[in-house]
Design a protein around this motif. Structure first.
Motif, PDB file in Angstrom:
ATOM      1  N   VAL A 123       0.804  -1.221   0.000  1.00 13.60           N
ATOM      2  CA  VAL A 123       0.000   0.000   0.000  1.00 13.60           C
ATOM      3  C   VAL A 123       0.836   1.270   0.000  1.00 13.60           C
ATOM      4  CG1 VAL A 123      -0.399   0.334   2.481  1.00 13.60           C
ATOM      5  CG2 VAL A 123      -2.178   0.928   0.828  1.00 13.60           C
ATOM      6  N   THR A 124       2.018   1.254   0.560  1.00 14.22           N
ATOM      7  CA  THR A 124       2.820   2.482   0.605  1.00 14.22           C
ATOM      8  C   THR A 124       3.110   3.014  -0.797  1.00 14.22           C
ATOM      9  OG1 THR A 124       3.761   1.914   2.743  1.00 14.22           O
ATOM     10  CG2 THR A 124       4.958   3.542   1.429  1.00 14.22           C
ATOM     11  N   PRO A 125       3.716   2.221  -1.678  1.00 18.40           N
ATOM     12  CA  PRO A 125       3.937   2.758  -3.033  1.00 18.40           C
ATOM     13  C   PRO A 125       2.626   2.981  -3.784  1.00 18.40           C
ATOM     14  CG  PRO A 125       4.692   0.483  -2.912  1.00 18.40           C
ATOM     15  CD  PRO A 125       4.326   0.899  -1.521  1.00 18.40           C
ATOM     16  N   ALA A 126       1.628   2.156  -3.508  1.00 17.57           N
ATOM     17  CA  ALA A 126       0.346   2.303  -4.199  1.00 17.57           C
ATOM     18  C   ALA A 126      -0.290   3.654  -3.900  1.00 17.57           C
ATOM     19  CB  ALA A 126      -0.602   1.170  -3.818  1.00 17.57           C
ATOM     20  N   LEU A 127      -0.283   4.059  -2.637  1.00 15.56           N
ATOM     21  CA  LEU A 127      -0.917   5.320  -2.258  1.00 15.56           C
ATOM     22  C   LEU A 127      -0.158   6.535  -2.778  1.00 15.56           C
ATOM     23  CD1 LEU A 127      -2.163   4.589   1.368  1.00 15.56           C
ATOM     24  CD2 LEU A 127      -3.503   4.693  -0.745  1.00 15.56           C
ATOM     25  N   LEU A 128       1.075   6.356  -3.168  1.00 17.63           N
ATOM     26  CA  LEU A 128       1.857   7.458  -3.734  1.00 17.63           C
ATOM     27  C   LEU A 128       1.618   7.626  -5.233  1.00 17.63           C
ATOM     28  CD1 LEU A 128       5.222   6.871  -1.839  1.00 17.63           C
ATOM     29  CD2 LEU A 128       3.474   8.600  -1.361  1.00 17.63           C
ATOM     30  N   SER A 129       0.856   6.726  -5.828  1.00 16.25           N
ATOM     31  CA  SER A 129       0.632   6.789  -7.272  1.00 16.25           C
ATOM     32  C   SER A 129      -0.286   7.952  -7.636  1.00 16.25           C
ATOM     33  CB  SER A 129       0.059   5.460  -7.780  1.00 16.25           C
ATOM     34  OG  SER A 129      -1.320   5.524  -7.979  1.00 16.25           O
ATOM     35  N   SER A 130      -0.216   8.353  -8.878  1.00 14.62           N
ATOM     36  CA  SER A 130      -1.044   9.461  -9.360  1.00 14.62           C
ATOM     37  C   SER A 130      -2.350   8.980  -9.992  1.00 14.62           C
ATOM     38  CB  SER A 130      -0.251  10.304 -10.367  1.00 14.62           C
ATOM     39  OG  SER A 130       0.122   9.500 -11.471  1.00 14.62           O
ATOM     40  N   ASP A 131      -2.625   7.713  -9.915  1.00 14.56           N
ATOM     41  CA  ASP A 131      -3.854   7.134 -10.454  1.00 14.56           C
ATOM     42  C   ASP A 131      -5.067   7.809  -9.810  1.00 14.56           C
ATOM     43  OD1 ASP A 131      -6.129   5.431 -10.746  1.00 14.56           O
ATOM     44  OD2 ASP A 131      -4.869   3.657 -10.902  1.00 14.56           O
ATOM     45  N   PRO A 132      -6.002   8.347 -10.594  1.00 11.95           N
ATOM     46  CA  PRO A 132      -7.168   9.028 -10.014  1.00 11.95           C
ATOM     47  C   PRO A 132      -8.031   8.121  -9.131  1.00 11.95           C
ATOM     48  CG  PRO A 132      -7.149   9.265 -12.419  1.00 11.95           C
ATOM     49  CD  PRO A 132      -5.983   8.406 -12.042  1.00 11.95           C
ATOM     50  N   ASP A 133      -8.088   6.842  -9.461  1.00  8.29           N
ATOM     51  CA  ASP A 133      -8.852   5.910  -8.628  1.00  8.29           C
ATOM     52  C   ASP A 133      -8.184   5.735  -7.273  1.00  8.29           C
ATOM     53  OD1 ASP A 133     -11.009   5.097 -10.495  1.00  8.29           O
ATOM     54  OD2 ASP A 133      -9.321   4.363 -11.682  1.00  8.29           O
ATOM     55  N   VAL A 134      -6.861   5.740  -7.256  1.00 13.82           N
ATOM     56  CA  VAL A 134      -6.119   5.668  -6.001  1.00 13.82           C
ATOM     57  C   VAL A 134      -6.297   6.967  -5.223  1.00 13.82           C
ATOM     58  CG1 VAL A 134      -3.813   5.503  -4.962  1.00 13.82           C
ATOM     59  CG2 VAL A 134      -4.439   3.997  -6.869  1.00 13.82           C
ATOM     60  N   GLU A 135      -6.308   8.084  -5.923  1.00 17.68           N
ATOM     61  CA  GLU A 135      -6.462   9.372  -5.243  1.00 17.68           C
ATOM     62  C   GLU A 135      -7.759   9.416  -4.440  1.00 17.68           C
ATOM     63  OE1 GLU A 135      -6.760  14.143  -6.135  1.00 17.68           O
ATOM     64  OE2 GLU A 135      -6.088  12.811  -7.723  1.00 17.68           O
ATOM     65  N   ARG A 136      -8.845   8.924  -5.008  1.00 12.16           N
ATOM     66  CA  ARG A 136     -10.121   8.908  -4.278  1.00 12.16           C
ATOM     67  C   ARG A 136     -10.015   8.057  -3.015  1.00 12.16           C
ATOM     68  NH1 ARG A 136     -11.864   9.236  -9.583  1.00 12.16           N
ATOM     69  NH2 ARG A 136     -12.048   7.016  -9.920  1.00 12.16           N
ATOM     70  N   LEU A 137      -9.361   6.925  -3.120  1.00 12.78           N
ATOM     71  CA  LEU A 137      -9.186   6.064  -1.947  1.00 12.78           C
ATOM     72  C   LEU A 137      -8.224   6.685  -0.944  1.00 12.78           C
ATOM     73  CD1 LEU A 137      -9.239   2.708  -3.829  1.00 12.78           C
ATOM     74  CD2 LEU A 137     -10.696   3.263  -1.883  1.00 12.78           C
ATOM     75  N   ARG A 138      -7.186   7.321  -1.434  1.00 11.50           N
ATOM     76  CA  ARG A 138      -6.222   7.984  -0.547  1.00 11.50           C
ATOM     77  C   ARG A 138      -6.939   9.029   0.304  1.00 11.50           C
ATOM     78  NH1 ARG A 138      -2.211   9.037  -4.163  1.00 11.50           N
ATOM     79  NH2 ARG A 138      -3.240  10.927  -4.860  1.00 11.50           N
ATOM     80  N   LEU A 139      -7.849   9.766  -0.288  1.00 13.46           N
ATOM     81  CA  LEU A 139      -8.621  10.754   0.458  1.00 13.46           C
ATOM     82  C   LEU A 139      -9.517  10.089   1.504  1.00 13.46           C
ATOM     83  CD1 LEU A 139      -9.559  13.207  -2.426  1.00 13.46           C
ATOM     84  CD2 LEU A 139      -7.870  13.571  -0.603  1.00 13.46           C
ATOM     85  N   ARG A 140     -10.128   8.959   1.156  1.00 19.15           N
ATOM     86  CA  ARG A 140     -10.955   8.227   2.124  1.00 19.15           C
ATOM     87  C   ARG A 140     -10.121   7.694   3.279  1.00 19.15           C
ATOM     88  NH1 ARG A 140     -15.127   4.174  -0.845  1.00 19.15           N
ATOM     89  NH2 ARG A 140     -16.915   5.289  -0.024  1.00 19.15           N
ATOM     90  N   ILE A 141      -8.957   7.165   2.961  1.00 17.19           N
ATOM     91  CA  ILE A 141      -8.071   6.607   3.982  1.00 17.19           C
ATOM     92  C   ILE A 141      -7.596   7.714   4.918  1.00 17.19           C
ATOM     93  CG2 ILE A 141      -5.794   5.545   4.338  1.00 17.19           C
ATOM     94  CD1 ILE A 141      -6.464   3.937   1.662  1.00 17.19           C
TER      95      ILE A 141
END
Length: 189
Positions: free
Chosen positions: A106-124
């Motif tokens: 999850v650490t490198p995943a949450l650093l990605s610029s993927d918009p789908d990840v960005e939405r989850l990063r905000l929720r987390i």
């Protein structure tokens, strides 16, 4: 789920199969070797079907982490804000230590610029914030609360990054955060 599209009925079943397969594949091969194609094969669906639900393996990891985090929200016990915050950070650190493959992914995943990840990063991030706010309760004056919450989220996120880089372990994270939480909170009670 912050899937790429709305899901219900049979589509929800497919999504659940993909997420279960993703968790199994992550435990079996680790985050670097995992591919959305290998998860699709494990789930018994085509890669094209898998990509209609998850944009990338980073999106998959962020979704798995969100679900894992959401599934284990222990109540922060203690007689004051400091005790409850320490219990909260220790509880989250323990939860991360119990899922080492997911924590590493999850650490490198949450650093990605993927918009789908960005939405989850905000929720987390919002979940971290809410857990800290719940632990504080009414113990810190309202005019100081935002600064304390910002400091706690930044400290915890920084601790996650340190653990993700291998500088500390997720097991040690709770211990390391005890003094940080105290330094943040004691000046504001």
């Amino acid at each position: 789920m912050v899937a790429r599209q709305a899901v219900d009925g049979r589509r929800a079943e497919t999504l659940e199969k993909l997420l279960e397969a993703g968790a199994e594949e992550l435990r079996a091969v680790g985050h670097e070797a995992l591919t959305v194609r290998s998860v699709a094969a494990r789930a018994g669906v085509s890669p094209a079907t898998a990509y209609t639900y998850v944009a990338s393996k980073n999106h998959l990891f962020a979704e798995l982490f969100w679900r894992y985090l959401d599934s284990g929200r222990p109540e922060a016990a203690g007689s004051g804000a400091l005790e409850r915050l320490r219990a909260t950070t220790r509880g989250m650190a323990t939860q991360l230590a119990e899922a080492p493959e997911l924590s590493a992914a999850v650490t490198p995943a949450l650093l990605s610029s993927d918009p789908d990840v960005e939405r989850l990063r905000l929720r987390i991030g919002a979940e971290f914030l809410q857990r800290f706010a719940d632990a504080i309760g009414d113990d810190i004056p309202t005019e100081r609360l935002d600064g304390v919450l910002d400091a706690l989220v930044l400290a915890f996120s920084g601790g996650l990054l340190q653990a993700g880089m291998g500088l500390i372990t997720y097991t040690d994270l709770g211990d390391r955060l005890d003094s940080v939480v105290a330094a943040i909170v004691e000046g504001h009670l």
